[in-house]
Design a protein around this motif. Structure first.
Motif, PDB file in Angstrom:
ATOM      1  N   ILE A  38       0.863  -1.177   0.000  1.00 46.16           N
ATOM      2  CA  ILE A  38       0.000   0.000   0.000  1.00 46.16           C
ATOM      3  C   ILE A  38       0.900   1.226   0.000  1.00 46.16           C
ATOM      4  CG2 ILE A  38      -1.778   1.318   1.219  1.00 46.16           C
ATOM      5  CD1 ILE A  38      -2.787  -1.414   0.346  1.00 46.16           C
ATOM      6  N   GLY A  39       0.765   2.065  -1.022  1.00 42.81           N
ATOM      7  CA  GLY A  39       1.461   3.342  -1.067  1.00 42.81           C
ATOM      8  C   GLY A  39       0.495   4.419  -0.638  1.00 42.81           C
ATOM      9  N   LEU A  40       0.918   5.298   0.262  1.00 41.40           N
ATOM     10  CA  LEU A  40       0.054   6.345   0.775  1.00 41.40           C
ATOM     11  C   LEU A  40       0.747   7.694   0.588  1.00 41.40           C
ATOM     12  CD1 LEU A  40      -2.138   6.513   3.817  1.00 41.40           C
ATOM     13  CD2 LEU A  40      -0.226   8.116   3.785  1.00 41.40           C
ATOM     14  N   ASP A  41      -0.008   8.667   0.086  1.00 41.90           N
ATOM     15  CA  ASP A  41       0.520  10.020  -0.054  1.00 41.90           C
ATOM     16  C   ASP A  41      -0.603  11.017   0.181  1.00 41.90           C
ATOM     17  OD1 ASP A  41       3.354  11.075  -1.340  1.00 41.90           O
ATOM     18  OD2 ASP A  41       1.733  12.547  -1.466  1.00 41.90           O
ATOM     19  N   LEU A  42      -0.244  12.185   0.676  1.00 42.21           N
ATOM     20  CA  LEU A  42      -1.225  13.246   0.915  1.00 42.21           C
ATOM     21  C   LEU A  42      -1.692  13.880  -0.391  1.00 42.21           C
ATOM     22  CD1 LEU A  42      -2.688  14.800   3.155  1.00 42.21           C
ATOM     23  CD2 LEU A  42      -0.730  16.366   3.237  1.00 42.21           C
ATOM     24  N   SER A  43      -0.865  13.829  -1.421  1.00 42.08           N
ATOM     25  CA  SER A  43      -1.162  14.474  -2.701  1.00 42.08           C
ATOM     26  C   SER A  43      -2.087  13.628  -3.575  1.00 42.08           C
ATOM     27  CB  SER A  43       0.144  14.735  -3.460  1.00 42.08           C
ATOM     28  OG  SER A  43      -0.123  15.057  -4.800  1.00 42.08           O
TER      29      SER A  43
END
Length: 187
Positions: free
Chosen positions: A22-27
């Motif tokens: 799982i990759g998580l980013d705010l953008s």
């Protein structure tokens, strides 16, 4: 889990060694680009090279990459939208010096990783600035006070010793045996 994944470079590397990443980013735009890479295996983009100069580019994922085993979500590194003890591995690259409360980010990483046998990879340019976090929240890079010294030494010392002695910024939870990292900062 790859926190602060941007468009997924490390997430795609990790998927070769895991059943699911799982990759998580705010953008939202980074997450959209990463999802395009998952869906299509490639992404055309036009970065600014200098000033008004741009250049068309195309990135292609290797054809043997198991893209179906990577997911990208938008989320906050200080409030990870996952239950406790879910991940065996967590990464945070180039992020600690970009969040308002770095210790809270470390606490969230601790919360969502398994209590036994988890791996944590943290790397950062340590370019502390007052725009994301006040100097009292920095983990290092200060001339005096609790966090005086360089980043690598301070973080290593803090992670290794925080659960070993009374009064530290973390404590060992008696019921789970895991290090409960404090999310507060000292002044």
């Amino acid at each position: 889990m790859d926190v602060g994944c941007a468009v997924g470079r490390l997430s795609f590397e990790l998927v070769r060694h895991a059943d699911l990443v799982i990759g998580l980013d705010l953008s939202a735009s980074f997450v959209r680009a990463a999802r395009t890479l998952v869906r299509e295996g490639q992404l055309a983009y036009v970065p600014v090279i200098e000033g008004e100069l741009t250049e068309e580019r195309l990135v292609r994922l290797p054809t043997d990459l198991p893209r179906e085993r990577v997911e990208f979500v938008q989320g906050d590194a200080l409030a990870l939208p996952f239950p406790a003890s879910l991940f065996a591995t967590a990464t945070s690259l180039n992020l600690l010096d970009r969040v308002p409360v770095p210790r809270h980010h470390l606490a969230e990483l601790n919360r969502v990783t398994k209590t036994v046998g988890a791996a944590l990879l943290v790397a950062d340019p340590w370019s502390w600035a007052e725009s994301p976090a006040l100097p009292t929240a920095w983990l290092d890079g200060r001339l005096g006070g609790d966090n005086a010294g360089d980043s690598r030494t301070n973080l290593q010392h803090w992670l290794v010793t925080a659960c070993r002695h009374p009064g530290a910024s973390a404590a060992r939870d008696a019921s789970t045996g895991r290090c409960a990292i404090a999310a507060t900062t000292s002044n």
